[in-house]
Design a protein around this motif. Structure first.
Motif, PDB file in Angstrom:
ATOM      1  N   VAL A   1       0.842  -1.200   0.000  1.00  0.00           N
ATOM      2  CA  VAL A   1       0.000   0.000   0.000  1.00  0.00           C
ATOM      3  C   VAL A   1       0.876   1.250   0.000  1.00  0.00           C
ATOM      4  CG1 VAL A   1      -1.728   1.304   1.303  1.00  0.00           C
ATOM      5  CG2 VAL A   1      -1.921  -1.187   1.123  1.00  0.00           C
ATOM      6  N   ALA A   2       1.951   1.226   0.779  1.00  0.00           N
ATOM      7  CA  ALA A   2       2.868   2.373   0.834  1.00  0.00           C
ATOM      8  C   ALA A   2       3.517   2.623  -0.528  1.00  0.00           C
ATOM      9  CB  ALA A   2       3.926   2.150   1.906  1.00  0.00           C
ATOM     10  N   TYR A   3       3.900   1.540  -1.215  1.00  0.00           N
ATOM     11  CA  TYR A   3       4.495   1.709  -2.548  1.00  0.00           C
ATOM     12  C   TYR A   3       3.472   2.241  -3.548  1.00  0.00           C
ATOM     13  CZ  TYR A   3       8.826  -0.469  -1.045  1.00  0.00           C
ATOM     14  OH  TYR A   3      10.004  -0.739  -0.404  1.00  0.00           O
ATOM     15  N   GLU A   4       2.218   1.834  -3.398  1.00  0.00           N
ATOM     16  CA  GLU A   4       1.159   2.390  -4.249  1.00  0.00           C
ATOM     17  C   GLU A   4       1.007   3.887  -3.995  1.00  0.00           C
ATOM     18  OE1 GLU A   4      -2.531   0.244  -3.765  1.00  0.00           O
ATOM     19  OE2 GLU A   4      -1.518  -1.691  -4.015  1.00  0.00           O
ATOM     20  N   LEU A   5       1.074   4.274  -2.724  1.00  0.00           N
ATOM     21  CA  LEU A   5       0.979   5.686  -2.360  1.00  0.00           C
ATOM     22  C   LEU A   5       2.176   6.458  -2.909  1.00  0.00           C
ATOM     23  CD1 LEU A   5      -0.432   7.977  -0.875  1.00  0.00           C
ATOM     24  CD2 LEU A   5       0.693   7.199   1.233  1.00  0.00           C
ATOM     25  N   GLN A   6       3.355   5.861  -2.811  1.00  0.00           N
ATOM     26  CA  GLN A   6       4.558   6.485  -3.357  1.00  0.00           C
ATOM     27  C   GLN A   6       4.385   6.762  -4.851  1.00  0.00           C
ATOM     28  OE1 GLN A   6       7.918   3.860  -3.694  1.00  0.00           O
ATOM     29  NE2 GLN A   6       9.378   5.553  -3.636  1.00  0.00           N
ATOM     30  N   LYS A   7       3.875   5.785  -5.567  1.00  0.00           N
ATOM     31  CA  LYS A   7       3.669   5.934  -7.009  1.00  0.00           C
ATOM     32  C   LYS A   7       2.622   7.014  -7.288  1.00  0.00           C
ATOM     33  CE  LYS A   7       2.465   3.444 -11.196  1.00  0.00           C
ATOM     34  NZ  LYS A   7       1.759   2.337 -11.781  1.00  0.00           N
ATOM     35  N   ALA A   8       1.546   7.031  -6.500  1.00  0.00           N
ATOM     36  CA  ALA A   8       0.493   8.028  -6.689  1.00  0.00           C
ATOM     37  C   ALA A   8       1.024   9.440  -6.451  1.00  0.00           C
ATOM     38  CB  ALA A   8      -0.690   7.738  -5.763  1.00  0.00           C
ATOM     39  N   ILE A   9       1.882   9.596  -5.459  1.00  0.00           N
ATOM     40  CA  ILE A   9       2.472  10.915  -5.192  1.00  0.00           C
ATOM     41  C   ILE A   9       3.372  11.324  -6.357  1.00  0.00           C
ATOM     42  CG2 ILE A   9       4.113  12.167  -3.728  1.00  0.00           C
ATOM     43  CD1 ILE A   9       2.830  10.664  -1.333  1.00  0.00           C
ATOM     44  N   ALA A  10       4.186  10.390  -6.841  1.00  0.00           N
ATOM     45  CA  ALA A  10       5.096  10.695  -7.951  1.00  0.00           C
ATOM     46  C   ALA A  10       4.341  11.086  -9.219  1.00  0.00           C
ATOM     47  CB  ALA A  10       6.003   9.494  -8.222  1.00  0.00           C
ATOM     48  N   GLU A  11       3.126  10.565  -9.387  1.00  0.00           N
ATOM     49  CA  GLU A  11       2.323  10.872 -10.568  1.00  0.00           C
ATOM     50  C   GLU A  11       1.415  12.087 -10.362  1.00  0.00           C
ATOM     51  OE1 GLU A  11       0.262   7.186 -11.200  1.00  0.00           O
ATOM     52  OE2 GLU A  11       2.022   6.213 -12.079  1.00  0.00           O
ATOM     53  N   HIS A  12       1.310  12.572  -9.135  1.00  0.00           N
ATOM     54  CA  HIS A  12       0.391  13.676  -8.813  1.00  0.00           C
ATOM     55  C   HIS A  12       0.860  14.976  -9.483  1.00  0.00           C
ATOM     56  CE1 HIS A  12      -1.883  16.587  -6.435  1.00  0.00           C
ATOM     57  NE2 HIS A  12      -2.700  15.587  -6.182  1.00  0.00           N
ATOM     58  N   PRO A  13      -0.075  15.790  -9.953  1.00  0.00           N
ATOM     59  CA  PRO A  13       0.292  17.063 -10.600  1.00  0.00           C
ATOM     60  C   PRO A  13       1.156  17.979  -9.729  1.00  0.00           C
ATOM     61  CG  PRO A  13      -2.030  16.583 -10.974  1.00  0.00           C
ATOM     62  CD  PRO A  13      -1.522  15.546 -10.012  1.00  0.00           C
ATOM     63  N   ASP A  14       0.943  17.977  -8.419  1.00  0.00           N
ATOM     64  CA  ASP A  14       1.768  18.830  -7.554  1.00  0.00           C
ATOM     65  C   ASP A  14       3.227  18.376  -7.561  1.00  0.00           C
ATOM     66  OD1 ASP A  14      -0.369  20.453  -6.887  1.00  0.00           O
ATOM     67  OD2 ASP A  14      -0.778  19.440  -4.989  1.00  0.00           O
ATOM     68  N   PHE A  15       3.460  17.068  -7.592  1.00  0.00           N
ATOM     69  CA  PHE A  15       4.825  16.564  -7.665  1.00  0.00           C
ATOM     70  C   PHE A  15       5.426  16.844  -9.041  1.00  0.00           C
ATOM     71  CE2 PHE A  15       8.093  13.372  -8.479  1.00  0.00           C
ATOM     72  CZ  PHE A  15       8.924  13.592  -7.389  1.00  0.00           C
ATOM     73  N   GLN A  16       4.635  16.667 -10.076  1.00  0.00           N
ATOM     74  CA  GLN A  16       5.117  16.939 -11.432  1.00  0.00           C
ATOM     75  C   GLN A  16       5.496  18.412 -11.587  1.00  0.00           C
ATOM     76  OE1 GLN A  16       5.828  14.563 -13.719  1.00  0.00           O
ATOM     77  NE2 GLN A  16       5.279  13.150 -12.079  1.00  0.00           N
ATOM     78  N   SER A  17       4.691  19.276 -10.997  1.00  0.00           N
ATOM     79  CA  SER A  17       4.986  20.711 -11.020  1.00  0.00           C
ATOM     80  C   SER A  17       6.287  21.006 -10.278  1.00  0.00           C
ATOM     81  CB  SER A  17       3.822  21.481 -10.382  1.00  0.00           C
ATOM     82  OG  SER A  17       4.129  22.847 -10.271  1.00  0.00           O
ATOM     83  N   LEU A  18       6.498  20.336  -9.164  1.00  0.00           N
ATOM     84  CA  LEU A  18       7.729  20.502  -8.399  1.00  0.00           C
ATOM     85  C   LEU A  18       8.937  20.065  -9.227  1.00  0.00           C
ATOM     86  CD1 LEU A  18       9.179  21.178  -5.729  1.00  0.00           C
ATOM     87  CD2 LEU A  18       8.728  18.831  -5.014  1.00  0.00           C
ATOM     88  N   LYS A  19       8.812  18.940  -9.919  1.00  0.00           N
ATOM     89  CA  LYS A  19       9.913  18.457 -10.764  1.00  0.00           C
ATOM     90  C   LYS A  19      10.273  19.471 -11.841  1.00  0.00           C
ATOM     91  CE  LYS A  19       9.972  14.326 -12.461  1.00  0.00           C
ATOM     92  NZ  LYS A  19       9.613  12.994 -13.027  1.00  0.00           N
ATOM     93  N   VAL A  20       9.257  20.029 -12.478  1.00  0.00           N
ATOM     94  CA  VAL A  20       9.496  21.015 -13.534  1.00  0.00           C
ATOM     95  C   VAL A  20      10.163  22.260 -12.953  1.00  0.00           C
ATOM     96  CG1 VAL A  20       8.347  22.605 -15.146  1.00  0.00           C
ATOM     97  CG2 VAL A  20       7.657  20.190 -15.049  1.00  0.00           C
ATOM     98  N   SER A  21       9.650  22.737 -11.831  1.00  0.00           N
ATOM     99  CA  SER A  21      10.223  23.931 -11.195  1.00  0.00           C
ATOM    100  C   SER A  21      11.665  23.692 -10.769  1.00  0.00           C
ATOM    101  CB  SER A  21       9.382  24.348  -9.986  1.00  0.00           C
ATOM    102  OG  SER A  21       8.103  24.747 -10.392  1.00  0.00           O
ATOM    103  N   TYR A  22      11.933  22.504 -10.224  1.00  0.00           N
ATOM    104  CA  TYR A  22      13.291  22.174  -9.796  1.00  0.00           C
ATOM    105  C   TYR A  22      14.232  22.132 -10.994  1.00  0.00           C
ATOM    106  CZ  TYR A  22      17.150  19.879  -7.401  1.00  0.00           C
ATOM    107  OH  TYR A  22      18.393  19.569  -6.887  1.00  0.00           O
ATOM    108  N   ALA A  23      13.788  21.550 -12.092  1.00  0.00           N
ATOM    109  CA  ALA A  23      14.607  21.479 -13.310  1.00  0.00           C
ATOM    110  C   ALA A  23      14.906  22.878 -13.841  1.00  0.00           C
ATOM    111  CB  ALA A  23      13.905  20.637 -14.371  1.00  0.00           C
TER     112      ALA A  23
END
Length: 118
Positions: free
Chosen positions: A8-30
């Motif tokens: 369940v934790a790994y599923e949550l990890q994957k969901a966070i990595a795919e979440h728009p807020d995380f994707q936005s963070l990745k773009v901003s960091y890059a």
């Protein structure tokens, strides 16, 4: 049948990595990493944060010089749009993770509340 909590934790990890807020963070960091000036300023800001946190964790008082240096770096960071965007994206992700944490910790909170009322 009980679910494996690690699964369940790994599923949550994957969901966070795919979440728009995380994707936005990745773009901003890059964007910050691609800009030499922003990258250097962001690294300076992070180092200052870590130094101040370490002092506080060791029970040391922050000096006036510490506070002045921190204010100067924060003022420069606030003037850099790429770093500001990164920090806003990080804040949105922190809110999401905080909300998830509240949900995860609800059974424990309920347990303690039941025994506190007895």
């Amino acid at each position: 049948m009980t679910k494996n909590m690690h699964d369940v934790a790994y599923e949550l990890q994957k969901a966070i990595a795919e979440h728009p807020d995380f994707q936005s963070l990745k773009v901003s960091y890059a964007e910050v990493q691609a800009d030499a000036e922003a990258k250097q300023l962001f690294e300076r800001f992070r180092m200052m944060q870590m130094e101040l946190q370490q002092k506080m964790m060791q029970g040391e008082q922050l000096t006036e010089e510490d506070n002045q240096k921190a204010q100067e770096v924060v003022a420069m960071v606030q003037q850099n749009a790429k770093i500001t965007n990164l920090m806003q994206a990080e804040q949105r992700l922190n809110v999401l993770i905080g909300d998830v944490n509240k949900i995860i910790m609800k059974p424990l909170e309920d347990l303690y509340n039941v025994y506190m009322q007895s």
